[in-house]
Design a protein around this motif. Structure first.
Motif, PDB file in Angstrom:
ATOM      1  N   UNK A 190       0.832  -1.202   0.000  1.00 51.75           N
ATOM      2  CA  UNK A 190       0.000   0.000   0.000  1.00 51.75           C
ATOM      3  C   UNK A 190       0.868   1.254   0.000  1.00 51.75           C
ATOM      4  N   UNK A 191       1.959   1.216   0.752  1.00 51.39           N
ATOM      5  CA  UNK A 191       2.862   2.360   0.819  1.00 51.39           C
ATOM      6  C   UNK A 191       3.468   2.673  -0.551  1.00 51.39           C
ATOM      7  N   UNK A 192       3.821   1.641  -1.306  1.00 54.75           N
ATOM      8  CA  UNK A 192       4.368   1.835  -2.650  1.00 54.75           C
ATOM      9  C   UNK A 192       3.328   2.508  -3.538  1.00 54.75           C
ATOM     10  N   UNK A 193       2.114   2.003  -3.499  1.00 54.05           N
ATOM     11  CA  UNK A 193       1.042   2.572  -4.324  1.00 54.05           C
ATOM     12  C   UNK A 193       0.745   4.013  -3.925  1.00 54.05           C
TER      13      UNK A 193
ATOM     14  N   UNK B 242      -5.580   2.897 -10.263  1.00 55.15           N
ATOM     15  CA  UNK B 242      -6.931   2.455  -9.938  1.00 55.15           C
ATOM     16  C   UNK B 242      -6.951   0.938 -10.125  1.00 55.15           C
ATOM     17  N   UNK B 243      -7.220   0.210  -9.034  1.00 57.27           N
ATOM     18  CA  UNK B 243      -7.196  -1.247  -9.061  1.00 57.27           C
ATOM     19  C   UNK B 243      -8.621  -1.788  -9.021  1.00 57.27           C
ATOM     20  N   UNK B 244      -8.887  -2.763  -9.898  1.00 55.18           N
ATOM     21  CA  UNK B 244     -10.217  -3.370  -9.988  1.00 55.18           C
ATOM     22  C   UNK B 244     -10.136  -4.877  -9.825  1.00 55.18           C
ATOM     23  N   UNK B 245     -11.219  -5.467  -9.312  1.00 54.76           N
ATOM     24  CA  UNK B 245     -11.319  -6.925  -9.236  1.00 54.76           C
ATOM     25  C   UNK B 245     -11.955  -7.439 -10.519  1.00 54.76           C
ATOM     26  N   UNK B 246     -12.169  -8.728 -10.610  1.00 55.65           N
ATOM     27  CA  UNK B 246     -12.721  -9.320 -11.833  1.00 55.65           C
ATOM     28  C   UNK B 246     -14.216  -9.100 -12.003  1.00 55.65           C
TER      29      UNK B 246
ATOM     30  N   UNK C 198      -7.925   3.030  -4.895  1.00 52.27           N
ATOM     31  CA  UNK C 198      -7.432   4.186  -5.654  1.00 52.27           C
ATOM     32  C   UNK C 198      -6.340   4.832  -4.812  1.00 52.27           C
ATOM     33  N   UNK C 199      -5.175   5.075  -5.417  1.00 52.59           N
ATOM     34  CA  UNK C 199      -4.137   5.756  -4.655  1.00 52.59           C
ATOM     35  C   UNK C 199      -4.451   7.251  -4.585  1.00 52.59           C
ATOM     36  N   UNK C 200      -3.794   7.992  -3.697  1.00 53.37           N
ATOM     37  CA  UNK C 200      -4.090   9.429  -3.563  1.00 53.37           C
ATOM     38  C   UNK C 200      -3.958  10.208  -4.873  1.00 53.37           C
TER      39      UNK C 200
ATOM     40  N   UNK D 196     -13.565   9.587  -5.243  1.00 46.21           N
ATOM     41  CA  UNK D 196     -13.240   8.180  -5.020  1.00 46.21           C
ATOM     42  C   UNK D 196     -14.427   7.341  -5.464  1.00 46.21           C
ATOM     43  N   UNK D 197     -14.147   6.320  -6.257  1.00 41.14           N
ATOM     44  CA  UNK D 197     -15.205   5.401  -6.665  1.00 41.14           C
ATOM     45  C   UNK D 197     -14.928   3.995  -6.119  1.00 41.14           C
ATOM     46  N   UNK D 198     -14.150   3.928  -5.054  1.00 38.68           N
ATOM     47  CA  UNK D 198     -13.881   2.637  -4.417  1.00 38.68           C
ATOM     48  C   UNK D 198     -15.212   2.017  -4.022  1.00 38.68           C
ATOM     49  N   UNK D 199     -15.378   0.747  -4.363  1.00 39.78           N
ATOM     50  CA  UNK D 199     -16.623   0.040  -4.083  1.00 39.78           C
ATOM     51  C   UNK D 199     -17.650   0.158  -5.199  1.00 39.78           C
ATOM     52  N   UNK D 200     -17.342   0.935  -6.218  1.00 40.63           N
ATOM     53  CA  UNK D 200     -18.265   1.111  -7.344  1.00 40.63           C
ATOM     54  C   UNK D 200     -17.697   0.461  -8.600  1.00 40.63           C
ATOM     55  N   UNK D 201     -18.509   0.323  -9.600  1.00 40.52           N
ATOM     56  CA  UNK D 201     -18.094  -0.266 -10.860  1.00 40.52           C
ATOM     57  C   UNK D 201     -17.212   0.702 -11.649  1.00 40.52           C
ATOM     58  N   UNK D 202     -16.162   0.166 -12.259  1.00 37.89           N
ATOM     59  CA  UNK D 202     -15.314   0.981 -13.129  1.00 37.89           C
ATOM     60  C   UNK D 202     -16.107   1.478 -14.330  1.00 37.89           C
ATOM     61  N   UNK D 203     -17.183   0.784 -14.658  1.00 35.14           N
ATOM     62  CA  UNK D 203     -18.013   1.176 -15.789  1.00 35.14           C
ATOM     63  C   UNK D 203     -18.771   2.475 -15.538  1.00 35.14           C
ATOM     64  N   UNK D 204     -18.899   2.862 -14.269  1.00 36.54           N
ATOM     65  CA  UNK D 204     -19.623   4.094 -13.939  1.00 36.54           C
ATOM     66  C   UNK D 204     -18.899   5.356 -14.400  1.00 36.54           C
TER      67      UNK D 204
END
Length: 119
Positions: A8-11, A19-23, A30-32, A41-49
């Motif tokens: 996490x520190x590297x990111x 921006x990292x997504x699951x399958x 999302x890094x800062x 921040x769209x963490x927890x939301x679809x990348x398609x949004x």
């Protein structure tokens, strides 16, 4: 010691958006720099949004290509002339090389202006 803190520190230290997504196409991190760039921040939301229909189809095609082979790991997706950068989608794989997600990588092409070893 928790190795995840190091990852996490590297990111978080990277000045390029990550921006990292699951399958399931959900944003898991999302890094800062990415939050600063996209202003949300769209963490927890679809990348398609946050992409148009054409981009969403390309994202799906790339993920399917990642699934086809453990050698399919990076795709050049965009050149931003204004910001002098290239953008890629990169596969994320576990220790067994199973696809677990993907991320967007920004590669800036500007010459470094920081002086060498300037503390």
């Amino acid at each position: 010691m928790n190795i995840n803190n190091f990852y996490k520190s590297v990111l978080d230290a990277d000045n390029a958006p990550i921006v990292i997504c699951d399958l399931s196409y959900n944003v898991v991190y999302m890094n800062p720099a990415s939050i600063d760039r996209y202003k949300v921040s769209i963490v927890g939301k679809s990348i398609f949004d946050c992409h148009n229909k054409h981009s969403n189809e390309k994202i799906k095609q790339i993920v399917e290509w990642f699934k086809e082979s453990v050698d399919n790991n990076i795709v050049y997706t965009y050149n931003n002339v204004k910001e002098n950068k290239d953008v890629y989608m990169v596969a994320l794989r576990d220790d067994n090389k199973n696809l677990i997600g993907f991320y967007e990588k920004h590669q800036y092409r500007n010459k470094e202006t920081m002086k060498l070893y300037d503390f």
